[in-house]
Design a protein around this motif. Structure first.
Motif, mmCIF file in Angstrom:
data_model
loop_
_atom_site.group_PDB
_atom_site.id
_atom_site.type_symbol
_atom_site.label_atom_id
_atom_site.label_comp_id
_atom_site.label_asym_id
_atom_site.label_seq_id
_atom_site.Cartn_x
_atom_site.Cartn_y
_atom_site.Cartn_z
ATOM 1 N N ASN A 152 75.169 -15.169 55.675
ATOM 2 C CA ASN A 152 74.210 -14.203 56.140
ATOM 3 C C ASN A 152 74.804 -13.915 57.454
ATOM 4 O OD1 ASN A 152 71.742 -15.122 55.694
ATOM 5 N ND2 ASN A 152 72.513 -15.414 54.132
ATOM 6 N N LYS A 153 74.054 -13.076 58.429
ATOM 7 C CA LYS A 153 73.869 -12.933 59.674
ATOM 8 C C LYS A 153 72.260 -14.183 60.293
ATOM 9 C CE LYS A 153 71.353 -8.399 59.659
ATOM 10 N NZ LYS A 153 70.834 -7.504 59.276
ATOM 11 N N GLU A 154 71.155 -13.522 58.920
ATOM 12 C CA GLU A 154 69.580 -14.496 59.348
ATOM 13 C C GLU A 154 70.220 -15.895 59.539
ATOM 14 O OE1 GLU A 154 69.122 -10.685 57.899
ATOM 15 O OE2 GLU A 154 70.365 -12.280 56.614
ATOM 16 N N ALA A 155 71.751 -16.322 58.467
ATOM 17 C CA ALA A 155 72.209 -18.537 58.751
ATOM 18 C C ALA A 155 72.490 -18.518 59.991
ATOM 19 C CB ALA A 155 73.005 -18.159 57.487
ATOM 20 N N ILE A 156 72.668 -17.473 60.599
ATOM 21 C CA ILE A 156 73.429 -17.363 62.089
ATOM 22 C C ILE A 156 72.323 -17.242 63.048
ATOM 23 C CG2 ILE A 156 75.477 -16.551 63.391
ATOM 24 C CD1 ILE A 156 76.847 -14.870 61.398
ATOM 25 N N LEU A 157 71.664 -16.580 62.655
ATOM 26 C CA LEU A 157 70.830 -16.559 63.932
ATOM 27 C C LEU A 157 70.045 -17.862 63.509
ATOM 28 C CD1 LEU A 157 69.726 -13.197 63.584
ATOM 29 C CD2 LEU A 157 70.784 -14.080 65.221
ATOM 30 N N LEU A 158 69.586 -18.114 62.634
ATOM 31 C CA LEU A 158 68.868 -19.287 62.131
ATOM 32 C C LEU A 158 69.786 -20.662 62.968
ATOM 33 C CD1 LEU A 158 65.976 -20.346 60.920
ATOM 34 C CD2 LEU A 158 67.627 -20.596 58.802
ATOM 35 N N ASP A 159 70.952 -20.592 62.924
ATOM 36 C CA ASP A 159 72.046 -22.315 63.306
ATOM 37 C C ASP A 159 71.106 -21.754 64.494
ATOM 38 O OD1 ASP A 159 72.677 -24.025 63.083
ATOM 39 O OD2 ASP A 159 74.826 -23.060 62.179
ATOM 40 N N LEU A 160 71.567 -21.212 65.384
ATOM 41 C CA LEU A 160 71.456 -20.371 67.061
ATOM 42 C C LEU A 160 69.972 -20.508 67.661
ATOM 43 C CD1 LEU A 160 72.757 -16.440 67.451
ATOM 44 C CD2 LEU A 160 73.664 -19.134 68.665
#
Length: 217
Positions: free
Chosen positions: A69-77
């Motif tokens: 999901n997009k939250e996982a992308i932002l968390l990785d950032l």
């Protein structure tokens, strides 16, 4: 962003798979680069998975191969942002230690320039960072990096004064990190002029706090 992450703590926030080949790594880099560009462009609005895919030149299906999901992308950032600080601080340990207060002041200024750039260039990620701090399930992610950063600040201060006790160095390192982070977050919510003034104030506080412990002329 905090409310969004709080609602979704039960869904997977870790990447679906770690890239093991150079090609896969490049795809993940494209996803993260696209997400970062969009967060900078959109400010407080969270980019959609579709928007990230379009900016990266990938299909949504390709995104979901690596991130649930997009939250996982932002968390990785956010993780990548946090991981950039140890290298910046470690640079101060690799140069000869200052021998005077003026030399130390110049070292602090260099450190502030480097770390301030990390905040200013990634200001759009700050809601994610604050969400991590306020979420019991996510806080260990930031704690891991905080411990590294405090240890490096302590090592830097002991690099300047070898006789500085470990307990004192660690305490000062914690204060330096916490005060700097909190004040910069507050400054980023204001205009750039206010941010710069707060930055100067933090530098003054740092110097007043640590200089008496460094035995400099």
């Amino acid at each position: 962003m905090k409310r969004s992450l709080d609602r979704k703590t039960k869904i997977a926030l870790e990447p679906r798979k770690q890239p093991r080949q150079q090609r896969s790594s490049k795809v993940v880099d494209r996803i993260l680069d696209a997400a970062l560009i969009l967060t900078r462009e959109q400010g407080t609005r969270t980019p959609t998975t579709l928007a990230i895919a379009q900016r990266a030149g990938l299909s949504v299906g390709s995104i979901y191969q690596y991130f649930p999901n997009k939250e996982a992308i932002l968390l990785d950032l956010a993780r990548r942002w946090l991981s950039s600080f140890p290298e910046v601080i470690a640079k101060r340990i690799k140069v000869p230690p200052p021998t005077t207060r003026e030399e130390f002041r110049r070292d602090v200024r260099k450190l502030f320039i480097d770390t301030s750039r990390l905040y200013l260039e990634n200001a759009s990620l700050m809601p994610v960072i604050e969400a991590i701090s306020g979420n019991a399930d996510l806080r260990p992610i930031q704690n891991e990096y905080d411990d590294q950063i405090i240890a490096l600040y302590a090592a830097w201060l002991k690099h300047v004064n070898r006789d500085l006790a470990d307990k004192v160095a660690n305490r000062l390192g914690m204060l330096v990190m916490e005060v700097g982070h909190a004040c910069r977050l507050a400054g980023l919510k204001k205009d750039r002029r206010t941010y710069d003034l707060i930055e100067d104030d933090v530098e003054t506080m740092w110097l007043a706090l640590v200089t008496p412990h460094l035995n400099l002329d």
